[in-house]
Design a protein around this motif. Structure first.
Motif, PDB file in Angstrom:
ATOM      1  N   VAL A  78       0.842  -1.196   0.000  1.00 19.52           N
ATOM      2  CA  VAL A  78       0.000   0.000   0.000  1.00 19.52           C
ATOM      3  C   VAL A  78       0.877   1.246   0.000  1.00 19.52           C
ATOM      4  N   MET A  79       0.598   2.121  -0.975  1.00 18.06           N
ATOM      5  CA  MET A  79       1.258   3.418  -1.030  1.00 18.06           C
ATOM      6  C   MET A  79       0.188   4.489  -0.863  1.00 18.06           C
ATOM      7  N   VAL A  80       0.365   5.340   0.136  1.00 17.54           N
ATOM      8  CA  VAL A  80      -0.559   6.444   0.351  1.00 17.54           C
ATOM      9  C   VAL A  80      -0.047   7.639  -0.427  1.00 17.54           C
ATOM     10  N   VAL A  81      -0.963   8.288  -1.146  1.00 15.42           N
ATOM     11  CA  VAL A  81      -0.615   9.429  -1.991  1.00 15.42           C
ATOM     12  C   VAL A  81      -1.398  10.632  -1.486  1.00 15.42           C
ATOM     13  N   SER A  82      -0.697  11.776  -1.314  1.00 17.19           N
ATOM     14  CA  SER A  82      -1.400  12.951  -0.810  1.00 17.19           C
ATOM     15  C   SER A  82      -0.659  14.239  -1.149  1.00 17.19           C
ATOM     16  N   ALA A  83      -1.444  15.282  -1.329  1.00 16.47           N
ATOM     17  CA  ALA A  83      -0.874  16.625  -1.504  1.00 16.47           C
ATOM     18  C   ALA A  83      -0.537  17.224  -0.145  1.00 16.47           C
ATOM     19  N   ASP A  84      -1.103  16.664   0.899  1.00 15.30           N
ATOM     20  CA  ASP A  84      -0.861  17.121   2.269  1.00 15.30           C
ATOM     21  C   ASP A  84       0.411  16.447   2.777  1.00 15.30           C
ATOM     22  N   VAL A  85       1.504  17.193   2.799  1.00 11.42           N
ATOM     23  CA  VAL A  85       2.804  16.593   3.089  1.00 11.42           C
ATOM     24  C   VAL A  85       3.306  16.898   4.500  1.00 11.42           C
ATOM     25  N   HIS A  86       2.399  17.162   5.406  1.00  9.94           N
ATOM     26  CA  HIS A  86       2.818  17.400   6.782  1.00  9.94           C
ATOM     27  C   HIS A  86       3.389  16.120   7.366  1.00  9.94           C
ATOM     28  N   HIS A  88       3.102  14.912  10.212  1.00  9.18           N
ATOM     29  CA  HIS A  88       2.080  14.193  10.974  1.00  9.18           C
ATOM     30  C   HIS A  88       1.262  13.282  10.052  1.00  9.18           C
ATOM     31  N   GLN A  89       0.901  13.787   8.892  1.00  8.55           N
ATOM     32  CA  GLN A  89       0.107  12.996   7.946  1.00  8.55           C
ATOM     33  C   GLN A  89       0.884  11.769   7.470  1.00  8.55           C
ATOM     34  N   MET A  90       2.159  11.960   7.171  1.00 12.42           N
ATOM     35  CA  MET A  90       2.991  10.846   6.730  1.00 12.42           C
ATOM     36  C   MET A  90       3.141   9.811   7.845  1.00 12.42           C
ATOM     37  N   THR A  91       3.401  10.279   9.048  1.00 12.87           N
ATOM     38  CA  THR A  91       3.562   9.378  10.183  1.00 12.87           C
ATOM     39  C   THR A  91       2.277   8.612  10.451  1.00 12.87           C
ATOM     40  N   THR A  92       1.134   9.281  10.383  1.00  9.03           N
ATOM     41  CA  THR A  92      -0.147   8.628  10.599  1.00  9.03           C
ATOM     42  C   THR A  92      -0.388   7.541   9.556  1.00  9.03           C
ATOM     43  N   GLY A  97      -0.241   1.443   8.583  1.00  8.77           N
ATOM     44  CA  GLY A  97       0.184   0.263   7.836  1.00  8.77           C
ATOM     45  C   GLY A  97       0.632   0.519   6.414  1.00  8.77           C
ATOM     46  N   ALA A  98       0.664   1.780   5.995  1.00 11.79           N
ATOM     47  CA  ALA A  98       1.141   2.081   4.639  1.00 11.79           C
ATOM     48  C   ALA A  98       2.609   1.690   4.512  1.00 11.79           C
ATOM     49  N   ASP A  99       2.962   1.192   3.350  1.00 16.24           N
ATOM     50  CA  ASP A  99       4.349   0.818   3.098  1.00 16.24           C
ATOM     51  C   ASP A  99       5.174   2.001   2.598  1.00 16.24           C
ATOM     52  N   ASP A 100       4.495   2.982   2.003  1.00 16.48           N
ATOM     53  CA  ASP A 100       5.189   4.140   1.453  1.00 16.48           C
ATOM     54  C   ASP A 100       4.223   5.313   1.410  1.00 16.48           C
ATOM     55  N   PHE A 101       4.769   6.516   1.307  1.00 15.12           N
ATOM     56  CA  PHE A 101       3.981   7.739   1.240  1.00 15.12           C
ATOM     57  C   PHE A 101       4.551   8.569   0.098  1.00 15.12           C
ATOM     58  N   LEU A 102       3.708   8.890  -0.877  1.00 15.85           N
ATOM     59  CA  LEU A 102       4.144   9.659  -2.036  1.00 15.85           C
ATOM     60  C   LEU A 102       3.436  11.004  -2.034  1.00 15.85           C
ATOM     61  N   SER A 103       4.215  12.075  -2.060  1.00 15.66           N
ATOM     62  CA  SER A 103       3.652  13.426  -2.015  1.00 15.66           C
ATOM     63  C   SER A 103       3.335  13.930  -3.412  1.00 15.66           C
ATOM     64  N   LYS A 104       2.149  14.544  -3.554  1.00 10.18           N
ATOM     65  CA  LYS A 104       1.767  15.188  -4.816  1.00 10.18           C
ATOM     66  C   LYS A 104       2.345  16.595  -4.817  1.00 10.18           C
ATOM     67  N   PRO A 105       2.792  17.111  -5.908  1.00 10.40           N
ATOM     68  CA  PRO A 105       2.940  16.447  -7.207  1.00 10.40           C
ATOM     69  C   PRO A 105       4.167  15.550  -7.205  1.00 10.40           C
ATOM     70  N   PHE A 106       4.164  14.557  -8.072  1.00  9.99           N
ATOM     71  CA  PHE A 106       5.282  13.636  -8.183  1.00  9.99           C
ATOM     72  C   PHE A 106       5.539  13.375  -9.665  1.00  9.99           C
ATOM     73  N   SER A 107       6.744  12.910  -9.943  1.00 13.73           N
ATOM     74  CA  SER A 107       7.081  12.607 -11.336  1.00 13.73           C
ATOM     75  C   SER A 107       6.689  11.166 -11.650  1.00 13.73           C
ATOM     76  N   ARG A 108       6.492  10.894 -12.915  1.00 12.08           N
ATOM     77  CA  ARG A 108       6.169   9.537 -13.355  1.00 12.08           C
ATOM     78  C   ARG A 108       7.310   8.592 -12.985  1.00 12.08           C
ATOM     79  N   ALA A 109       8.541   9.057 -13.108  1.00  3.28           N
ATOM     80  CA  ALA A 109       9.705   8.224 -12.784  1.00  3.28           C
ATOM     81  C   ALA A 109       9.720   7.868 -11.299  1.00  3.28           C
TER      82      ALA A 109
END
Length: 159
Positions: A78-86, A88-92, A97-109
């Motif tokens: 599970v990868m959580v994706v969010s524009a909210d990059v605080h 606290h949000q990543m830690t939560t 149980g998320a395996d990764d956190f990807l902040s928007k915007p992100f590159s295709r690569a």
């Protein structure tokens, strides 16, 4: 082929992610909310999930918790994706149980590299787990074979 679930309430984001993932060679199933995502997961065949944090009803963080609590999806990458990059949000998300956190915007690569690593890590972990299980079973079997036999019934002697 690897199937990825996209759970995002924004239709534009779902379409963009679908386009990117399909070009990378993934099959994609998409849901506009957590309830739809859970329905797709219950059908099986999903190999990884990209979940937006903010969705109506059940949040992406809560969806992640539900995924981890179910025996059928507990090991789903599970990868959580969010524009909210605080932080606290990543830690939560990670505590849910998320395996990764990807902040928007992100590159295709970046998306491709993280998703590949996520799916590759899970398959390696599953292989390691299967090997460890087989080794434990063989060790238990060997231990049973090396134990002396106990005869509990009286032995009759034939003259």
């Amino acid at each position: 082929m690897t199937t990825v679930l996209i759970a995002d309430d924004e239709a534009d984001h779902r379409e963009l992610l679908t386009l990117v993932l399909e070009r990378l060679g993934y099959d994609v199933v998409a849901a506009g909310d957590s309830t739809g995502a859970l329905a797709l997961l219950s059908e099986g065949g999903v190999d990884a999930a990209l979940i937006d944090v903010r969705m109506p009803g059940i949040s992406g963080i809560e969806l992640c918790r539900i995924i981890r609590e179910s025996p059928t999806t507990e090991s789903l990458p599970v990868m959580v994706v969010s524009a909210d990059v605080h932080r606290h949000q990543m830690t939560t998300a990670l505590h849910a149980g998320a395996d990764d956190f990807l902040s928007k915007p992100f590159s295709r690569a970046e998306l491709a590299a993280r998703l590949e690593a996520l799916i590759g890590d899970r398959s390696c972990a599953a292989r390691r787990s299967a090997v460890a299980t087989r080794a434990a079973m063989l060790a238990a079997r060997q231990a049973r074979l090396s134990e002396p036999l106990e005869i509990t019934a009286p032995v009759r002697r034939i003259a």
